[in-house]
Design a protein around this motif. Structure first.
Motif, PDB file in Angstrom:
ATOM      1  N   SER A   1       0.943  -1.220  -0.019  1.00 23.16           N
ATOM      2  CA  SER A   1       0.114  -0.087   0.146  1.00 23.16           C
ATOM      3  C   SER A   1       0.857   1.242   0.085  1.00 23.16           C
ATOM      4  O   SER A   1       1.878   1.361   0.814  1.00 23.16           O
ATOM      5  CB  SER A   1      -1.188  -0.024   1.287  1.00 23.16           C
ATOM      6  OG  SER A   1      -1.154   1.444   1.630  1.00 23.16           O
TER       7      SER A   1
ATOM      8  N   GLN B   1      -1.398  -2.505  -6.167  1.00 25.15           N
ATOM      9  CA  GLN B   1      -1.077  -2.633  -4.821  1.00 25.15           C
ATOM     10  C   GLN B   1      -1.885  -4.033  -4.309  1.00 25.15           C
ATOM     11  O   GLN B   1      -2.652  -4.350  -4.893  1.00 25.15           O
ATOM     12  CB  GLN B   1      -1.965  -1.461  -4.214  1.00 25.15           C
ATOM     13  CG  GLN B   1      -1.408   0.056  -4.095  1.00 25.15           C
ATOM     14  CD  GLN B   1      -2.405   0.908  -3.509  1.00 25.15           C
ATOM     15  OE1 GLN B   1      -1.787   1.580  -2.457  1.00 25.15           O
ATOM     16  NE2 GLN B   1      -3.497   0.827  -3.516  1.00 25.15           N
TER      17      GLN B   1
ATOM     18  N   ASN C   1       0.072   3.988   1.082  1.00 22.49           N
ATOM     19  CA  ASN C   1       0.301   4.814   2.328  1.00 22.49           C
ATOM     20  C   ASN C   1       0.938   4.159   3.509  1.00 22.49           C
ATOM     21  O   ASN C   1       1.211   4.735   4.172  1.00 22.49           O
ATOM     22  CB  ASN C   1      -1.434   4.675   3.031  1.00 22.49           C
ATOM     23  CG  ASN C   1      -2.186   5.816   2.525  1.00 22.49           C
ATOM     24  OD1 ASN C   1      -1.881   6.439   1.559  1.00 22.49           O
ATOM     25  ND2 ASN C   1      -3.053   6.325   3.452  1.00 22.49           N
TER      26      ASN C   1
ATOM     27  N   ILE D   1      -4.542   8.533  -2.438  1.00 22.47           N
ATOM     28  CA  ILE D   1      -5.261   8.576  -3.217  1.00 22.47           C
ATOM     29  C   ILE D   1      -5.832   7.538  -4.679  1.00 22.47           C
ATOM     30  O   ILE D   1      -4.408   6.870  -4.779  1.00 22.47           O
ATOM     31  CB  ILE D   1      -4.966  10.088  -4.367  1.00 22.47           C
ATOM     32  CG1 ILE D   1      -4.982  11.271  -3.151  1.00 22.47           C
ATOM     33  CG2 ILE D   1      -6.002  10.218  -5.170  1.00 22.47           C
ATOM     34  CD1 ILE D   1      -4.820  12.496  -4.112  1.00 22.47           C
TER      35      ILE D   1
ATOM     36  N   TYR E   1      -2.596   4.897  -8.082  1.00 18.81           N
ATOM     37  CA  TYR E   1      -2.483   4.607  -6.401  1.00 18.81           C
ATOM     38  C   TYR E   1      -1.534   5.536  -6.022  1.00 18.81           C
ATOM     39  O   TYR E   1      -0.016   5.151  -6.498  1.00 18.81           O
ATOM     40  CB  TYR E   1      -2.449   3.217  -6.084  1.00 18.81           C
ATOM     41  CG  TYR E   1      -3.165   2.162  -6.951  1.00 18.81           C
ATOM     42  CD1 TYR E   1      -4.610   2.347  -6.841  1.00 18.81           C
ATOM     43  CD2 TYR E   1      -2.451   1.429  -7.906  1.00 18.81           C
ATOM     44  CE1 TYR E   1      -5.149   1.471  -7.769  1.00 18.81           C
ATOM     45  CE2 TYR E   1      -3.226   0.608  -8.766  1.00 18.81           C
ATOM     46  CZ  TYR E   1      -4.564   0.633  -8.774  1.00 18.81           C
ATOM     47  OH  TYR E   1      -5.421  -0.222  -9.383  1.00 18.81           O
TER      48      TYR E   1
HETATM   49  C1  BTN Z   1     -11.795   4.949   0.274  1.00 22.17           C
HETATM   50  O1  BTN Z   1     -12.461   5.600  -0.547  1.00 22.17           O
HETATM   51  O2  BTN Z   1     -12.143   4.231   1.151  1.00 22.17           O
HETATM   52  C2  BTN Z   1     -10.251   5.594   0.360  1.00 22.17           C
HETATM   53  C3  BTN Z   1      -9.595   4.761  -0.893  1.00 22.17           C
HETATM   54  C4  BTN Z   1      -8.241   5.006  -0.860  1.00 22.17           C
HETATM   55  C5  BTN Z   1      -7.283   4.198  -1.780  1.00 22.17           C
HETATM   56  C6  BTN Z   1      -5.725   4.528  -1.985  1.00 22.17           C
HETATM   57  S1  BTN Z   1      -5.053   3.924  -3.211  1.00 22.17           S
HETATM   58  C7  BTN Z   1      -3.552   4.840  -2.701  1.00 22.17           C
HETATM   59  C8  BTN Z   1      -3.665   4.680  -1.173  1.00 22.17           C
HETATM   60  N1  BTN Z   1      -3.037   3.520  -0.760  1.00 22.17           N
HETATM   61  C9  BTN Z   1      -3.709   2.766  -0.142  1.00 22.17           C
HETATM   62  O3  BTN Z   1      -3.531   1.625   0.541  1.00 22.17           O
HETATM   63  N2  BTN Z   1      -5.187   3.440  -0.079  1.00 22.17           N
HETATM   64  C10 BTN Z   1      -5.108   4.586  -0.623  1.00 22.17           C
END
Ligand code: BTN
Length: 260
Positions: free
Chosen positions: A27, A51, A29, A144, A71
């Motif tokens: 991920s 991811q 994040n 995002i 991502y």
């Molecule tokens: C949502 O709508 O619940 C939020 C989604 C967010 C997805 C993004 S993809 C890049 C980043 N890395 C992740 O694991 N999640 C966010």
């Protein structure tokens, strides 16, 4: 991989001053959050082509097929209180709106963090924060996920996703240049981040409320299986909604899902 080209295209003040591009991550994040603990600087961006454990809000997973969508995550070190970090979800939603509009799509914002088109999810934002001292933020990671060239018909369990998700290519009937889209996205993130630095949280909330367009409209919100309905009276600096119910009460809503 085409996404590598982004490194040569970004000329923003802060967002994207350092960009790391990966073929695969669990991920974006998670990686950037770990980097944040090591004093990674304001504006650092991580992008991945794929991811394996993309995460969404409320412990949901984020569908992250390879080579088609965006991502990415950006790290910020703003001098704000921990309770104000929701403003970064607004900054990301505004940047996403502008980026989709520049490819000819006009999505709607769904409070608090989704972009939808015809009721289906086009993009999402996951804002995570590390608290520092004295109730101030140490750093914020804004993740995002933007659906671009994902074709719903190519997805194995498409019944699960076709009712809830869409992508730019489903809407436009053609593929979108991912590099140009990320370039726009990071440039707009930088623009709204600078507005926040110069004018403060209020200004961003005002931009967002204006684009959201639901003040004085009736909405339904699902909170842990319970639905409440009311007319939106305001959105505060913490991102909370205030709904006036039939009975005339003003109810503050901290989190939930808007029902269409
Ligand atoms: C949502 O709508 O619940 C939020 C989604 C967010 C997805 C993004 S993809 C890049 C980043 N890395 C992740 O694991 N999640 C966010």
């Amino acid at each position: 991989m085409d996404l590598e080209k982004i490194k040569d295209l970004i000329k923003s003040d802060t967002v994207g001053n350092r960009i790391l591009v990966y073929e695969e991550l669990d991920s974006t994040n998670d990686l950037l959050f770990k980097m944040g603990e090591e004093l990674t600087e304001d504006g650092t961006v991580v992008i991945s082509d794929y991811q394996t454990m993309g995460r969404g809000r409320l412990n949901r997973s984020w569908f992250s097929p390879k080579g088609v969508n965006i991502y990415c995550s950006a790290l910020f070190r703003p001098k704000i209180g921990v309770s104000e970090s929701a403003v970064f979800t607004f900054i990301a939603s505004l940047a996403l709106m502008d980026s989709y509009e520049s490819i000819g799509i006009k999505p709607k914002i769904k409070w608090p963090n989704d972009l939808v088109f015809d009721g289906r999810k086009l993009a999402g934002v996951l804002t995570e924060m590390k608290p520092g001292k004295n109730f101030l933020v140490d750093f914020i990671v804004v993740g995002i996920g933007a659906n671009l060239n994902m074709r719903i018909e190519d997805i194995e369990n498409k019944e699960d996703i076709s009712a809830i998700a869409t992508s730019a290519c489903e809407i436009l009937g053609r593929d979108v240049d991912r590099v140009l889209f990320v370039k726009d996205l990071l440039t707009y993130l930088d623009k709204y981040y600078n507005i926040f630095l110069e004018e403060g949280v209020h200004s961003i909330v005002a931009y967002w409320v204006n684009r959201w367009g639901n003040i004085n409209r009736s909405v339904k919100i699902n909170i842990d299986g319970r639905t409440i309905e009311g007319v939106v009276k305001k959105v505060d600096r913490f991102g909370y909604l205030y709904l006036e119910t039939d009975r005339g009460d003003l109810v503050k809503v901290i989190s939930g899902d808007i029902v269409f």
